[in-house]
Design an enzyme around this catalytic site. Structure first.
Site, PDB file in Angstrom:
ATOM      1  N   ILE A 112       0.828  -1.210   0.000  1.00 51.01           N
ATOM      2  CA  ILE A 112       0.000   0.000   0.000  1.00 51.01           C
ATOM      3  C   ILE A 112       0.864   1.261   0.000  1.00 51.01           C
ATOM      4  CG2 ILE A 112      -1.757   1.250   1.323  1.00 51.01           C
ATOM      5  CD1 ILE A 112      -2.687  -1.503   2.371  1.00 51.01           C
ATOM      6  N   ASP A 113       2.031   1.187   0.593  1.00 46.44           N
ATOM      7  CA  ASP A 113       2.949   2.329   0.676  1.00 46.44           C
ATOM      8  C   ASP A 113       3.722   2.444  -0.635  1.00 46.44           C
ATOM      9  OD1 ASP A 113       4.799   4.245   1.256  1.00 46.44           O
ATOM     10  OD2 ASP A 113       5.759   3.158   2.894  1.00 46.44           O
ATOM     11  N   THR A 114       3.514   3.534  -1.371  1.00 48.36           N
ATOM     12  CA  THR A 114       4.199   3.736  -2.654  1.00 48.36           C
ATOM     13  C   THR A 114       5.389   4.687  -2.546  1.00 48.36           C
ATOM     14  OG1 THR A 114       2.750   5.580  -3.287  1.00 48.36           O
ATOM     15  CG2 THR A 114       2.037   3.350  -3.908  1.00 48.36           C
ATOM     16  N   SER A 115       5.796   5.036  -1.343  1.00 50.94           N
ATOM     17  CA  SER A 115       6.895   5.993  -1.190  1.00 50.94           C
ATOM     18  C   SER A 115       8.207   5.466  -1.769  1.00 50.94           C
ATOM     19  CB  SER A 115       7.087   6.352   0.281  1.00 50.94           C
ATOM     20  OG  SER A 115       7.462   5.221   1.052  1.00 50.94           O
TER      21      SER A 115
END
Length: 460
Positions: free
Chosen positions: A368-371
């Protein structure tokens, strides 16, 4: 009080019902609806009996392959290698590597040779190693690497490794076949028998540190910063400590020479013998080396491994080549900074102009984290033969901004992946690379299949 025999009868009944439901669901999906996949059969079976796989532990030699990058290709190559010697090698080729997918794989497996013990070679998600191992009692664990990946699920790399160790510690007699170039695998003080593989393609005479922002370069003895005689990529290489006598262990199997690397093939030597795989990128040579190590551990000859590697069969979603009219399309999975940078390095070996379409989703299977896209060195794409870029996927806005900041200015965006086939055709170059996260890759493949550009689905 319920008697022990009564409990066993109840467990047997529950397991039998779970197996029946799993096999029945698979038959309907595969034979009636003509759809592949083992996830749904496994999901239904585990609802009835979460421990349904326990009955399979004694029937197979089980080998589990895990790590953040390279699991699917390592599993595919190792399967080819082992099938040179073993009639029945059960595997999960589509990368369905969590409990329900692996359960479905085991429940629907078919064994043809009753005289030879079958092998279950399974790709396992890092967070599922302990649960899967507890039921299947593996003969060996294969460790590919650990890089920062899906931090919303796994946390930092040492947390990820601890999830894997939790499974290995259940079976101290199982052999650990590990990438010794990754220093994190030297942590844990495991009593297990060990087999180490890595690179020895250059003289071990240098003294360097990893670039800044590199994870996993702490010595397991005192957490000092490791030095390297040479590095391959990420935190991998021939490391040593300058504060004590810690260093990379002796290798059982090693890449001794890199002969020729192209975007579609890799030619290299392992222990002085030449091999070729029909897929590019140094990171994929690591996967081949892992497959070689497993093959030798299981008694496969060098000549048999050379033959297995020479197969030109496509690998699902991993540098998969697709012809879209006059375009030569290559689908490449990306999911974290190290993997993305290795794909970029692979494209640098292409001597022809090409275009890129990058697709970013942020579903559970993607992370979910696209950083992480900000730690991928997209700026170095300017050193390739790139002629055009486009972005798409559910998080197309994030990727659009990232590539614009990397110096590619305004460029086409495609939120709807049904538009990607048309986008491919509009690219100015014959060669087009699709860089996609996992669920974006699945969605794109479904669209390509719908339009008859590909003819196989997951695991077919």
């Amino acid at each position: 009080m319920i008697s022990k025999h009564k409990q066993e009868d109840n467990m047997s009944l529950k397991s039998g019902l779970a197996t029946l439901v799993g096999k029945g669901t698979y038959a309907v999906l595969h034979d009636v609806l003509h759809r592949g996949g083992t996830s749904l059969p496994g999901k239904l079976a585990t609802k009835i009996d979460p421990n349904v796989m326990q009955s399979y532990a004694e029937k197979y030699d089980v080998i589990l392959i895990t790590g953040t990058n390279g699991k699917t290709l390592t599993t595919t190559l190792t399967t080819r290698v082992l099938r040179e010697k073993y009639a029945d090698v059960i595997t999960n080729p589509s990368g369905s590597n969590m409990m329900q997918g692996i359960t479905g794989t085991m429940l629907t497996a078919k064994v043809t040779d009753k005289k030879q013990r079958p092998v279950a070679l399974l790709e396992v998600d890092e967070a599922n190693v302990a649960a899967v191992a507890k039921q299947l009692k593996p003969k060996a664990f294969v460790l590919t690497n650990i890089f920062r990946d899906q931090m919303d699920r796994y946390g930092e790399i040492y947390t990820t490794y601890e999830k894997i160790l939790k499974g290995i510690r259940l079976f101290p007699e199982a052999t650990v076949i590990a990438n010794a170039d990754s220093p994190i695998f030297m942590r844990g003080d495991l009593p297990n028998p060990k087999v180490y593989y890595g690179f020895e393609h250059v003289p071990a005479t240098g003294d360097m540190k990893a670039p800044h922002n590199t994870d996993g370069v702490l010595s397991p003895t005192d957490n000092s910063i490791l030095h390297y005689h040479f590095m391959t990529f990420g935190n991998q290489g021939d490391y040593f400590s300058v504060t004590d006598d810690f260093k990379r262990p002796a290798l059982n199997y090693a890449v001794t020479k890199l002969n020729k690397l192209t975007p579609i093939s890799s030619n290299f030597d392992i222990d002085g013998k030449t091999f070729q795989i029909e897929i590019g990128g140094m990171y994929n040579i690591y996967n081949a080396l892992a497959a070689y190590a497993v093959g030798r551990y299981m008694g496969v000859s060098v000549a048999q491994i050379q033959r297995a590697f020479s197969s030109n069969a496509q690998i699902f979603g991993r540098q998969e080549a697709v012809k879209v009219d006059d375009k030569e399309v290559t689908i490449v999975l990306i999911k974290n900074p190290v993997g993305a940078n290795q794909v970029i390095d692979m494209m640098k070996t292409d001597d022809q102009p090409f275009s890129i379409i990058a697709l970013l989703n942020a579903n559970y299977a993607d992370g979910i984290d696209t950083s992480w896209i900000w730690d991928a060195n997209f700026e170095s794409l300017h050193d390739t033969g790139i002629q055009a870029v486009a972005t798409g996927g559910e998080r197309y806005k994030d990727l659009y901004v990232r590539l614009k900041m990397a110096g590619f200015g305004d460029h086409p965006v495609y939120q709807d992946l049904k538009q990607i086939v048309t986008a491919i055709k509009s690219m100015p170059t014959k060669r087009v690379y699709i860089l996609a996260t996992y669920t974006a890759m699945l969605q794109l493949r479904a669209e390509l299949k719908q339009q008859n550009y590909i003819h196989t689905g997951m695991g077919e």
